[in-house]
Write an enzyme that holds these catalytic residues in place. Sequence first.
Site, PDB file in Angstrom:
ATOM      1  N   TYR A  64      -8.064   4.119   7.259  1.00 14.22           N
ATOM      2  CA  TYR A  64      -7.497   3.560   8.145  1.00 14.22           C
ATOM      3  C   TYR A  64      -6.579   5.305   8.639  1.00 14.22           C
ATOM      4  O   TYR A  64      -5.332   4.471   8.934  1.00 14.22           O
ATOM      5  CB  TYR A  64      -7.050   2.347   7.630  1.00 14.22           C
ATOM      6  CG  TYR A  64      -6.950   1.751   6.182  1.00 14.22           C
ATOM      7  CD1 TYR A  64      -5.127   3.399   5.808  1.00 14.22           C
ATOM      8  CD2 TYR A  64      -7.008   1.545   5.028  1.00 14.22           C
ATOM      9  CE1 TYR A  64      -4.736   2.545   4.792  1.00 14.22           C
ATOM     10  CE2 TYR A  64      -6.637   1.517   4.283  1.00 14.22           C
ATOM     11  CZ  TYR A  64      -5.185   2.397   3.431  1.00 14.22           C
ATOM     12  OH  TYR A  64      -5.304   1.595   1.994  1.00 14.22           O
ATOM     13  N   LYS A  65      -6.630   5.937   7.942  1.00 14.28           N
ATOM     14  CA  LYS A  65      -6.135   6.968   8.196  1.00 14.28           C
ATOM     15  C   LYS A  65      -6.360   7.214   8.951  1.00 14.28           C
ATOM     16  O   LYS A  65      -6.371   7.802  10.088  1.00 14.28           O
ATOM     17  CB  LYS A  65      -5.545   7.801   6.883  1.00 14.28           C
ATOM     18  CG  LYS A  65      -4.704   7.238   5.364  1.00 14.28           C
ATOM     19  CD  LYS A  65      -4.001   8.174   4.612  1.00 14.28           C
ATOM     20  CE  LYS A  65      -4.253   6.837   3.086  1.00 14.28           C
ATOM     21  NZ  LYS A  65      -2.770   6.155   3.217  1.00 14.28           N
ATOM     22  N   ASP A  86     -10.749  11.377  -4.508  1.00 14.80           N
ATOM     23  CA  ASP A  86     -10.946  10.819  -3.620  1.00 14.80           C
ATOM     24  C   ASP A  86     -10.812  11.224  -2.644  1.00 14.80           C
ATOM     25  O   ASP A  86      -8.799  12.091  -2.685  1.00 14.80           O
ATOM     26  CB  ASP A  86      -8.845   9.021  -4.146  1.00 14.80           C
ATOM     27  CG  ASP A  86      -8.447   8.790  -3.682  1.00 14.80           C
ATOM     28  OD1 ASP A  86      -9.054   8.916  -1.941  1.00 14.80           O
ATOM     29  OD2 ASP A  86      -7.906   8.180  -3.884  1.00 14.80           O
ATOM     30  N   ARG A 135       7.780  12.085   5.167  1.00 14.12           N
ATOM     31  CA  ARG A 135       6.796  13.180   5.144  1.00 14.12           C
ATOM     32  C   ARG A 135       5.512  12.531   6.526  1.00 14.12           C
ATOM     33  O   ARG A 135       6.497  11.320   7.258  1.00 14.12           O
ATOM     34  CB  ARG A 135       6.185  11.757   4.310  1.00 14.12           C
ATOM     35  CG  ARG A 135       4.083  11.602   3.571  1.00 14.12           C
ATOM     36  CD  ARG A 135       4.049  10.611   2.806  1.00 14.12           C
ATOM     37  NE  ARG A 135       3.122   9.637   3.745  1.00 14.12           N
ATOM     38  CZ  ARG A 135       2.267   8.438   3.121  1.00 14.12           C
ATOM     39  NH1 ARG A 135       1.556   9.097   2.039  1.00 14.12           N
ATOM     40  NH2 ARG A 135       1.962   7.757   4.141  1.00 14.12           N
ATOM     41  N   PHE A 175      -1.699   8.683  -6.183  1.00 18.66           N
ATOM     42  CA  PHE A 175      -1.638   7.466  -5.294  1.00 18.66           C
ATOM     43  C   PHE A 175      -1.757   5.909  -7.105  1.00 18.66           C
ATOM     44  O   PHE A 175      -2.687   6.566  -6.862  1.00 18.66           O
ATOM     45  CB  PHE A 175      -1.992   7.102  -4.257  1.00 18.66           C
ATOM     46  CG  PHE A 175      -1.622   5.971  -3.723  1.00 18.66           C
ATOM     47  CD1 PHE A 175      -1.063   6.338  -2.361  1.00 18.66           C
ATOM     48  CD2 PHE A 175      -2.397   4.579  -3.756  1.00 18.66           C
ATOM     49  CE1 PHE A 175      -0.170   5.125  -1.695  1.00 18.66           C
ATOM     50  CE2 PHE A 175      -1.538   3.907  -3.255  1.00 18.66           C
ATOM     51  CZ  PHE A 175      -1.432   3.866  -2.078  1.00 18.66           C
TER      52      PHE A 175
END
Lengths: 434, 434
Positions: B237-238, B212, B399, B143
């Site tokens: 937050y995922k 990560d 996605r 990312f």
Amino acid sequence: MSESRETPKSPGPAAAGARKAAIRAAELDAAGPLTTTRERFVLDDTVYLDGNSLGALPRSVPDRIAEVIRHEWGELRIRSWTEAGWWTAPERIGEKIAPLVGAAPGQVVVGDSTSINVFKAVTGGIRMAGKGCTEILVDATTFPTDGYIARSAARMAGLAVRPVEPARIADEVTERTALALVNHVDYRTGELNDMASITAALHSAGTLAVWDLCHSAGALPVALDACGVDLAVGCTYKYLNGGPGSPAYLYVRKSLQERFESPLPGWNSHVDPFGMEPGYTPADGVLRGRVGTPDILSMLALEAALEVWEGVAIEDVRAKSLALTDFFLECVSEYAPPGRVRSVTPYEHRRRGSQVSLACSPGGSSVAAQGGAPVAGEVMAELIRRGVVGDFRPPDVLRFGFTPLYTTFADAERAAWVLGEVLRDQAAAGGDAG
Amino acid sequence: MSESRETPKSPGPAAAGARKAAIRAAELDAAGPLTTTRERFVLDDTVYLDGNSLGALPRSVPDRIAEVIRHEWGELRIRSWTEAGWWTAPERIGEKIAPLVGAAPGQVVVGDSTSINVFKAVTGGIRMAGKGCTEILVDATTFPTDGYIARSAARMAGLAVRPVEPARIADEVTERTALALVNHVDYRTGELNDMASITAALHSAGTLAVWDLCHSAGALPVALDACGVDLAVGCTYKYLNGGPGSPAYLYVRKSLQERFESPLPGWNSHVDPFGMEPGYTPADGVLRGRVGTPDILSMLALEAALEVWEGVAIEDVRAKSLALTDFFLECVSEYAPPGRVRSVTPYEHRRRGSQVSLACSPGGSSVAAQGGAPVAGEVMAELIRRGVVGDFRPPDVLRFGFTPLYTTFADAERAAWVLGEVLRDQAAAGGDAG
């Protein structure tokens, strides 16, 4: 909390003086300015003089955050990043803070903690400074985190750190100084440093001026643009009432933004964040100060909190702040036993922020004094038990913050009265035990 | 949103296949595990497959935050730092995340954004590495923010950065490599990298492993301790459903904590934060990862959100995740027009995270194809209009994230069905216009 004003256990203030002060408080509260802004906050009968640590809750916050959670997170979910304006919150809220710090648009961005913004400002400043610079100056009386972070930033850039009293900066700055990091108001003493003259002195030496506004923004006029300040940071949970740990902000002077290079170049500061490019190209302007995904709940609570500034002139805030702190100092000298407390906050208006810090010495015969115990800490704990909330800063400072939007003159009078009671009771208890 | 299943404008899937898939979805949803955890979230009839970007709202959050604002901020105010446990929230919530990432107590601390934690981990790791190190490796498919921040950290420490595909790390690591920063699950393709073997290969070369976990924690078992990982970061937050921009976390392996030296030594990581000492002395343990005042509203929303994990076994989450993504892939091949989408997510279970990424090619005669317009972006926008929320990642990826705690097999089937409709409608519209 009801007030008793019982007969004190040791000799107290004269009745006439106390009556006069109480009447004067009522008159001052009626006279204004800012007689109605207190209604914009959730308050009770506690005398809350710790708004310089955590501002009181603005009435505009609870419903707004409930709506953010229920509708924006709960129903719109991911769509809120665009449809509810989450993505642009850091710069939008920056624009709402800008007028309070004397900044024209496009120079303030909100996000991350003050510590992290100090790191951005100091590293970014060092990178803009001349190649021959070997050191930075840091306010010797700084709130600790600024010093710790500045030292880390300087070390990573290979520069030394020299602590200097703000009053000595003009004399100590040299052509090898990359920048000076200065607190606008000293967190411990409440002394207001002269932004205009210190910044001018730094600029004369070709040095950047980096200011920490934590203890000034929202309590008095700040004139970043007019003073030519280069970089500044500030928190929003003190006089800006943004809530516990609400995000801090970074100011980068317009003319320096093109040269500002953040040490924390997160994807939120990329010119095309959703392009997901492996290479970093910074956005234009103060957006370069953004880092990662912003903490939306804390950030939108701050945005709602800023509504309390609607129609408020910062000059009125300053006038009331000085009147409040003047009056509190008068009441303290009326009510406190002689020799027990001494203001370390300057009496001169031009050198005073919006707090009064009283150095508290042990009473002559008290147990605490004899044992060397933390007298001031005990006094503050007792004040809090009696409904007057300030805070304690080591080694001996009782700190009372005055937030002109909601602090009343009656609060100031009552705080001084209770302080006098606590000091006399402590002395009496010490005498009994001695 | 009601489902129409009208007669498609161009040839669609066979009725028998569609009927079979719908029945199978109902059966799988009834069979479990995790048949009731969906009730712990606020959801509607949207098919929400973007929990890998922003998790849905847990029902435990709204009342808790209302109480934090009303009582803890509004009434206790400053006292909440001690009395309501605000001060210790970063480490307390760290302990609640620890079991989800395979960490024994005392190794996880919450606060700041993922980007900032990457900076702490990479700089801290470089400082622990051997003096002779000249470079760090960064997952070439990372990312973007991880790459930007790692590059900044390496530059400040005087090291080079070499991008390497995760599969090539074992071959590319040398004795001059300080550390490698690797994504556990690739944000774009959903590929799961092998933490155990990559970490072992790094350790064989005397190199630190920094992971990560943004796209894995909460979606599949993570075994930081068992794999011997040195440092790790992740967002909340995922799949951890902490809310928009909720604070990230940092893991520092127990045996390395004494050597961990943060580049962001804010006052919250001081051994005696309220001593207000001008010199910095770090706290013991993972508290060294703290920086400034934590953003309490976002942090306590996360804490409340973590209640959804009560009684949940991560192995059940993994089993359902794989079943969901398998089933979605089957439905897509049943419903989508041939040749229009192709999974870039591995079919092998051991290489798959909890998302399915479909590369979307232009239809033969469509206007978009002829004009080279961003076909995949348009397809996703239309899916969202029809109540199926995934997201688009450039250049051509649709996605779809599967959150086993609340995503149903019926969601998976309907998403595939609507995708088929959109692709056929787009092809038909392109034909009309051509």
